[in-house]
Design an enzyme around this catalytic site. Structure first.
Site, PDB file in Angstrom:
ATOM      1  N   MET A   1       0.896  -1.011  -0.333  1.00 44.82           N
ATOM      2  CA  MET A   1      -0.023  -0.181  -0.106  1.00 44.82           C
ATOM      3  C   MET A   1       0.552   1.207   0.096  1.00 44.82           C
ATOM      4  O   MET A   1       1.861   1.164   1.166  1.00 44.82           O
ATOM      5  CB  MET A   1      -0.760   0.325   1.157  1.00 44.82           C
ATOM      6  N   CYS A   2      -0.034   2.888  -0.311  1.00 51.37           N
ATOM      7  CA  CYS A   2       1.164   3.380  -0.945  1.00 51.37           C
ATOM      8  C   CYS A   2       0.390   4.701  -0.847  1.00 51.37           C
ATOM      9  O   CYS A   2      -0.693   4.615   0.139  1.00 51.37           O
ATOM     10  CB  CYS A   2       1.314   3.474  -2.619  1.00 51.37           C
ATOM     11  N   GLY A   3       1.108   5.799  -1.132  1.00 51.25           N
ATOM     12  CA  GLY A   3       0.249   6.701  -1.217  1.00 51.25           C
ATOM     13  C   GLY A   3       0.363   7.421  -3.123  1.00 51.25           C
ATOM     14  O   GLY A   3       1.801   7.409  -3.111  1.00 51.25           O
TER      15      GLY A   3
END
Length: 632
Positions: A1-3
């Protein structure tokens, strides 16, 4: 998961610096990599910060299609991506990365926006189509991953967190309507506390092009209409729940890094850990230990871990710890807190990350799937209810004279009184509700109180739904669950994602696999609670791997010890100091003098009354923190 970040000119202009600032603001979500892209004409820009979990060495984003037509920035995980990838490669698609995210780009090449139907997981992504000059932003079916957007001066901004929009140049100010709704525990899936900032709702996509911006639904929970089907066999139901949950867990154990598990003393996380331990390398378990025995589930969790033979780590969290980290936790959450459990989750995630884990399983979603909450019981007791006598009973209940407690509640919401009568809520519940609403209304400023007078927050919440399409004809408990999924669950419970990602920790939720949930939504209410057991299908499915105390145990909500239990503790002292400080004076919704007088009365109250006021004290304190930290 990331931004992720996206910027699109729609009549206005934006700068590369704005994109870079917004992307840098999300560094905590993606500490393993960073990238930005701007199209040749400067109309659109994408930003990405990466938490590497799959395809560790070659998963850089934004990702570009082979012909340069499409660019993608994605946050989250697509489970079961490998067979999809192989099929795409067999049809001639060339992949540039080892990341699961890239399948969305190639599926879009073949199917357009309908490609989202093939995606399974928790995700948010933004895709730019150069040929169509169209930006498409999508959020997963339950809203596990956040996606915010705002328009300012002819520019559309999107990001994983509001703070990134503010860094790009969106002005921070309170959205008074949202504050009004949320202080009465009414959550709209599109609104935020920040004026002009909206959310892409769960199960929806945003489509933006020159002169057009619209929101499209692609999925919704479809509870069956009519009474429970008679051919549901309990044993078959239990077997199916076990099989489908094990499949969901297996998919979520796929990672190029170790996968752990958050463990409480309850059924949901114990079942996850037990099934994961049977079908893969035994995941390490992490559990919070509170400094108040009545709220501490660590001893039960420790016994479960020992029973399953897995490594176990305790994360002690004191009220002093919550006081020290409250401000940072609220800043990351960008939301009102009703208990210090949000800070506790923030500290748990920090400890898990420091132990070397980037991803864990967690049990959110089981109560939504199997009606495990206490508030579901009155609706479960009603059953399918189709008889004339039942409708007559409801009619008679609605025309009776109001009790003193009902009159108090009706001062805020006449609609809520009618619902309480239909559900048959006890006088004790109504008395408690009336008292809390009375205190809350008594703290509002005169101006704010006048602006919201004669506005029923609960009717406003209910009125957003298409009753005939989304609720009518469903079993009562399914109606309650639908409203919960569309309000507090996504608006409050799933906000734990921000606490986790504050430390770059990916939390995977097997109960919220949409295929599993679609099956579970069809389970008739008579099987959800059976033989005096709540969550009967899950409890029986997991029985072979549970300890007897967990199997026989009840529902314990995840709550930190109330700050108000002992007025001399450091958490309450922090709340008291904050509520007497400049943040409270600048907050335009509550009367400082009235709040101060409530604080002065607290030490003289009995334990029960003080504990009951903790959600209000926490909410006020978190609003003050947001006022100060975001300069609202």
């Amino acid at each position: 998961m990331c931004g992720l970040v996206a910027v699109m000119a729609r009549g206005g202009a934006w700068t590369r610096d704005a994109l870079e600032r917004a992307t840098d603001t999300l560094a905590h979500r993606g500490p393993d990599g960073r990238g930005t892209w701007v199209n040749p004409h400067g109309k659109v820009g994408l930003g990405h910060t990466r938490l590497s979990v799959i395809g560790l060495e070659n998963g850089v984003q934004p990702i570009c299609s082979e012909d340069g037509r499409l660019h993608l920035s994605a946050n989250g995980e697509f489970y079961g991506f490998e067979p999809i990838r192989r099929d795409l490669e067999n049809r001639g698609h060339v992949f540039a990365t080892g990341s699961d995210s890239e399948i969305a780009l190639h599926l879009y090449e073949e199917r357009g926006r309908s490609c989202v139907e093939s995606l399974r997981g928790e995700f948010a992504f933004v895709l730019w189509d150069e040929n169509l000059q169209t930006l498409w932003a999508v959020r997963d079916r339950f809203g596990i991953k956040p996606l915010y957007y705002a328009e300012a001066d002819g520019v559309l901004y999107l990001a994983s967190e509001v703070k990134a929009l503010l860094a790009a140049g969106v002005h921070a100010a309170w959205d008074e309507e949202t504050v009004f709704q949320q202080i009465f525990a009414c959550f709209d899936t599109e609104r935020t506390l920040f004026r002009g900032v909206r959310q892409v709702p769960p199960g929806h996509g945003l489509v933006a092009r020159e002169g057009e911006l619209r929101i499209e639904r692609y999925w919704d929970v479809e509870y069956p209409r009519g009474a429970s089907v008679s051919d549901w066999d309990p044993a078959t139901c239990v077997d199916q729940v076990r099989y489908r949950l094990e499949e969901s867990i297996r998919l979520r154990m796929r990672a190029d890094v170790p996968v752990g598990c958050l463990l409480s003393g309850g059924l949901d996380s114990s079942a996850l850990l037990g099934m994961a331990a049977r079908h893969s390398s035994r995941p390490k378990a992490f559990s919070i230990s509170f400094d108040h025995a009545a709220y501490d589930e660590e001893p039960v969790a420790r016994r479960t871990a020992r029973h399953l033979g897995v490594e176990f780590e305790t994360v002690p969290v004191s009220q002093g710890d919550c006081a020290d980290h409250f401000s940072d936790a609220v800043w990351h959450a960008e939301a009102i807190q009703a208990n210090a459990h949000g800070v506790a989750r923030y500290l748990l995630s920090r400890a898990v990350r420091r132990s070397g884990y980037k991803t864990v399983l967690a049990g959110e979603g089981a109560d939504e799937l199997f009606a495990g909450y206490e508030f579901c019981r009155p609706a479960l007791d009603l059953g399918p209810r189709r008889g004339v006598i039942d409708w007559l009973r409801i009619g008679l209940a609605l025309i009776g004279a109001q009790s003193p407690a009902e009159r108090k509640v009706a001062g805020t919401s006449a609609w809520l009184v009618r619902v309480s009568r239909i559900l048959g809520l006890s006088s004790e519940v109504l008395d408690s509700l009336a008292g809390k609403l009375d205190i809350l209304n008594g703290l509002l400023t005169k101006d704010f109180s006048e602006r919201i007078a004669k506005r029923d927050p609960y009717w406003i919440f209910f009125d957003q739904f298409d009753y005939r399409k989304q609720l009518a004809g469903r079993e009562p408990v399914k109606q309650v669950l639908y409203l919960w999924l569309k309000s507090l669950f996504v608006g409050y419970n799933l906000a734990a994602e921000r606490a986790d990602m504050a430390h770059g920790l990916e939390v995977r939720l097997p109960y919220l696999d949409h295929l599993f949930f679609e099956f579970g939504s069809r389970i008739p209410s008579r099987l959800l609670a059976r033989d005096g057991q709540p969550k009967f299908p899950l409890r029986e499915a997991a029985r072979p791997i549970l300890t007897e105390e967990v199997y026989r145990g009840g529902k314990n909500p995840f709550l930190a010890p109330p700050s108000t239990l002992q007025p001399e503790n450091r958490l309450f002292e922090m709340c008291r100091d904050t509520l007497r400080g400049p943040g409270m004076r600048d907050l335009p919704f509550f009367d400082t003098g009235r709040v101060t007088r409530l604080l002065d009365r607290l030490p003289g109250m009995d334990d029960g009354r003080r504990a009951a006021l903790d959600p209000l004290i926490m909410a006020l304190t978190s609003l003050c923190v947001l006022q100060e930290r975001y300069d609202m």
